[in-house]
Design an enzyme around this catalytic site. Structure first.
Site, PDB file in Angstrom:
ATOM      1  N   HIS A 293      72.246  44.372  68.681  1.00 23.50           N
ATOM      2  CA  HIS A 293      73.452  45.158  68.460  1.00 23.50           C
ATOM      3  C   HIS A 293      74.073  44.831  67.090  1.00 23.50           C
ATOM      4  CE1 HIS A 293      76.699  47.675  69.918  1.00 23.50           C
ATOM      5  NE2 HIS A 293      77.527  46.848  69.300  1.00 23.50           N
TER       6      HIS A 293
ATOM      7  N   GLU B  92      67.722  48.788  71.496  1.00 21.67           N
ATOM      8  CA  GLU B  92      68.930  48.405  72.213  1.00 21.67           C
ATOM      9  C   GLU B  92      69.064  49.196  73.512  1.00 21.67           C
ATOM     10  OE1 GLU B  92      73.560  47.976  70.873  1.00 21.67           O
ATOM     11  OE2 GLU B  92      72.155  49.095  69.657  1.00 21.67           O
TER      12      GLU B  92
ATOM     13  N   ASN C 116      42.734  27.894  63.665  1.00 13.90           N
ATOM     14  CA  ASN C 116      41.525  27.170  64.000  1.00 13.90           C
ATOM     15  C   ASN C 116      41.595  26.647  65.430  1.00 13.90           C
ATOM     16  OD1 ASN C 116      39.888  24.527  64.113  1.00 13.90           O
ATOM     17  ND2 ASN C 116      39.066  25.645  62.348  1.00 13.90           N
TER      18      ASN C 116
END
Lengths: 153, 687
Positions: free
Chosen positions: B46, B68, B422
């Site tokens: 918001h 929202e 990795n």
């Protein structure tokens, strides 16, 4: 009329050379130089320029001319090209002049032993006085220096 | 209004909000039932929407708005989170990040987000109805408050009712400010401050946003759950200056019904969309002890504002540079004082030295940043990688508050990304493989940071397959990294280190994630260039641990200054083991190399004057030589020098862009006398 160009004039041997004033950071007297090992012979080392470490080149050596020992007229001209900042040791530096870009001719193949690619042109100043304009980006070309270093090491 | 003045603030704050969105979404994914997290997410989204709209970044605002809307349904229990919604929200977040990045890079923050907006709207349309139906039982205690008006929605009145049932005191507070009140928003904030200190605000009318923007007349109403009595609350609020009157009414089910019904008529014009209001509504307020400070900190951190300031990093850099100048002068002064030998001068200089070392500590601390700023992007990365590889991975982060100099922080992100990739790709096995080998289905990667002496250690440890040393050796020999003969001499740790060799990859097939030619050698190079060190420890079948050692700062180091004839050099103290004297007669000659005995082992002798081609010093002319024993990992060497000058704090300077990769030189420093001394790179002296 071409554009006006403000140029710092310096001496090297019997010739007079010019660098555009915007490229020049400062002109200094010779100060103690710290040698940097395993670099090309014309790289004299580094100096302390008000807290910044700046490499110093002998311009004679860079152009393959015979190097001479410094005199009290010798100066270090600190120039900047992009992010690279370097000092040139020159025989003397004492003039700032305006030249007309119209008066700059393309250089002949060799001028005073210097290859044409290092030169931007030759400026005629009148009374037979000639000024050799340097092409700084080429003079400071790293690739070529790496080759030189490899040859010497 | 010139928006540029606010741009950097906007960027900083947007990044903060995006970060918290990312973290909270990840947290929510682990615990989808926790509506208080949804609340924080909603709040961040918001605020971000509001800021973007104010700054004129319409695309940003539009996308945030759609996100929202979805979040609003979730927080009102009308929609259940599922993996599709999570993926869509994450995609939206990525798009937002890209837009903000574009703004940082000087762009306009415009982007084509139609695809994401479309998916968000699908969620809104399709899931809305079914979601509402399934959410109904969740709100069952609110059933009796069926007639609750527009002022309190079902959810909020259910919270109030629940809090009554669990013995807390809900109040209806009406505050009216003085007619002459100048800073109405500030007063309202102070009232909220009191309310939030003593409990939880459930609902305010007008909304907190409107109150903050002074969009109200003189009075406002608040529903709150408090830990103190009505009288105490009334007294505390009345104490705030310019509050004309305050009325605190304890709520019981009947009064709640009447209060919510009565102002209903007046509040009819209020927009029916609940998205605009209800800011400080921690959904779990009823279940939790009211006034729990930790939870609230996640929602609104206004209370902490004022304790810290944001500083432009360039200014800090300038401060650092100026300070280095001072440090150089200090060394010079110390030298002069020792030459002049006057008591009062010596004392003053000594005092100045003490002050400046305190100052140095503070300046360095100012530049310290928690590694969290690097770590925080990893949970998301590991989540995405694990998902694409169909593995189950839990990333556990510890020590994220460990601080490092910003110059180091800026550099370690990439190496850590490689190490983590990795671990995810090569380390953790597939779910089936894990189950076969009797391991829990979910693999664990531990990312931890901690201080130790002048160093920070960052470790990446996983409980995966471990390094297959046979395979590593085979590959190393095949790729010509080592010869078969050499391979026989290696111990386990040395074999592990082979995976850092350039062009090394044990991956059978090149996957999308690692093994694209950019191997671990990049990691090693980078960390070494930072003055750090990386080691790997692995147990086959049980897991692998990468350990990265980094210096705290890159700007100022302790070094030993030495002389080589007329030249002075600095050697970083971190790599020095010992200094001493070695007799020429005690040097051994092994296969043409000079060696000495040092603590029961034979270590090579390195002639610094030869390496640096010293013009005026040759140690072979002397019977006895000063030596410095240096180490690189577990390799040692004795470096012969001319003379020790002493230990000193030096300021690191680069040699500039023109002189790069000078052999055995890692930089330069300026000594007290203004001369430049080169800094030796000890790592280059040991092969």
């Amino acid at each position: 009329m071409g554009e006006e160009l403000k140029v710092i004039v310096f001496g090297l041997g019997n010739e007079e050379y010019g660098i555009e004033v915007e490229r020049v950071r400062t002109i200094e007297r010779l100060s103690p130089i710290t040698r940097v090992p395993k670099t090309a012979a014309f790289i004299k080392g580094v100096i302390n320029l008000r807290g910044v470490v700046v490499p110093v080149l002998d311009l004679r050596g860079r152009f393959g001319l015979e190097e001479t020992s410094p005199t009290e007229h010798s100066r270090i001209i600190v120039v900047a090209v992009g992010e690279i900042e370097v000092g040139f040791i020159v025989d003397a530096a004492n003039d700032v002049i305006d030249i007309d870009t119209d008066n700059i001719d393309t250089p002949p193949e060799i001028v005073g032993g210097i290859k044409a690619k290092y030169l931007r042109g030759i400026a005629k100043l009148g009374e037979g006085r000639l000024l050799i304009m340097l092409n700084l980006s080429e003079v400071l070309n790293r690739n070529e220096i790496v080759q030189i270093e490899q040859l010497e090491v | 209004m010139d928006m540029n003045a606010y741009l950097s603030m906007f960027i900083d704050e947007s990044n903060d909000h995006l970060q918290s969105l990312n973290e909270n979404l990840l947290q929510l994914e682990g615990d989808p039932e926790d509506l208080s997290i949804v609340q924080s997410i909603f709040r961040s989204a918001h605020t971000l929407k509001g800021m973007s709209a104010t700054m004129g970044f319409e695309d940003l605002a539009a996308l945030t708005h759609e996100m929202e809307n979805v979040l609003d349904l979730v927080r009102n229990s009308k929609l259940k989170m599922d993996s599709f919604i999570f993926d869509t929200l994450f995609k939206g977040l990525d798009a937002l990040e890209a837009m903000v990045q574009d703004i940082i890079d000087g762009g306009t923050g415009k982007a084509d987000v139609t695809a994401i907006v479309a998916s968000l709207q699908t969620i809104l349309k399709s899931d809305y109805k079914s979601g509402a139906a399934s959410a109904a039982p969740a709100a069952s205690p609110a059933g009796q408050a069926e007639g609750a008006s527009a002022l309190l929605d079902q959810f909020q009145s259910s919270i109030l009712l629940q809090s009554m049932e669990s013995g807390h005191e809900p109040y209806y507070v009406q505050v009216t400010l003085d007619e002459t009140c100048v800073l109405k928003a500030a007063r309202a904030y102070m009232v909220f401050d009191v309310l939030e200190r003593t409990g939880e605000v459930v609902k305010s009318d007008p909304s907190v946003q409107d109150l903050e923007q002074e969009k109200f007349d003189r009075s406002f109403k608040v529903f709150t759950i408090s830990t103190v009595t009505a009288d105490s609350l009334q007294a505390q609020i009345a104490n705030i200056s310019e509050v004309a009157s305050v009325e605190v009414t304890p709520l019981d089910p009947e009064s709640l019904a009447s209060l919510t019904a009565a102002p209903a008529a007046a509040a009819v014009e209020a927009p029916p969309k609940p998205a605009e209001a209800q800011e400080a509504t921690p959904a779990e307020a009823a279940k939790k002890e009211a006034g729990e400070p930790a939870k609230r900190a996640a929602g609104g951190g206004q209370a902490a504002v004022g304790r810290t300031i944001r500083v432009d990093i360039d200014r800090l850099d300038t401060l650092m540079n100026l300070f280095s100048e001072l440090l150089i002068d200090r060394v010079r002064l110390e030298q002069l004082a020792s030459e002049v030998k006057r008591n009062d001068l010596t004392e003053t200089v000594e005092h100045m030295s003490r002050v400046s070392s305190d100052l140095q500590n503070i300046v360095l601390k100012l530049r310290m940043v928690p590694v969290d700023s690097v770590f925080n992007r990893f949970p998301r990365m590991v989540r995405d990688l694990a998902k694409s590889l169909d593995k189950k991975i839990d990333l556990v982060i510890t020590g994220a508050d460990t601080e490092l100099d910003r110059t180091v922080i800026d550099e370690i992100g990439d190496p850590l990304v490689h190490l983590l990739r990795n671990s995810v790709d090569h380390g953790i096995e597939t779910t089936t493989k894990r189950l076969e080998s009797g391991k829990p289905e979910m693999g664990t990667i531990r990312l931890s940071a901690y201080h130790s002496g002048n160093h920070v250690f960052i470790e990446v440890e996983e409980d995966g397959a471990g390094i297959n040393q046979e395979k590593v050796l085979k590959t190393a020999i095949k790729n010509g990294v080592i010869t078969e003969e050499e391979s026989l001499k290696l111990n386990a740790d040395e074999i592990n280190m082979l995976i850092f060799a350039p062009g090394f990859s044990t991956a059978d097939k090149i996957s999308d994630i690692s093994g694209r030619g950019v191997g671990l050698d990049v990691v090693k190079t980078k960390i070494t260039s930072l003055g750090g060190n990386v080691t790997v420890h692995s147990e086959f079948g049980k897991g692998t641990k990468f350990s990265v050692q980094l210096p705290l700062t890159l700007s100022i180091i302790s070094a030993m200054l030495i002389k080589l004839g007329s030249e002075k050099y600095a050697i970083p103290l971190t790599s020095i083991v010992e200094t001493g004297i070695v007799k020429r007669s005690s040097m051994l000659n092994v296969h043409g190399n000079r060696m000495i005995k040092f603590r029961n082992s034979i270590i090579p002798v390195v002639s610094l004057s030869q390496v640096l081609e010293s013009p005026d010093f040759d140690e072979t002319a002397e019977e006895e030589n000063e030596m410095i024993v240096i180490r690189k990992g577990d390799k040692w060497a004795a470096v012969i020098v001319d003379e020790f000058i002493g230990q000193s704090e030096i300021v690191l300077k680069t040699l500039g862009k023109y002189l790069t990769n000078v052999h055995a030189i890692s930089g330069a420093t300026i000594l007290g006398d203004g001369q430049v001394a080169l800094i030796i790179d000890p790592n280059a002296l040991i092969k």
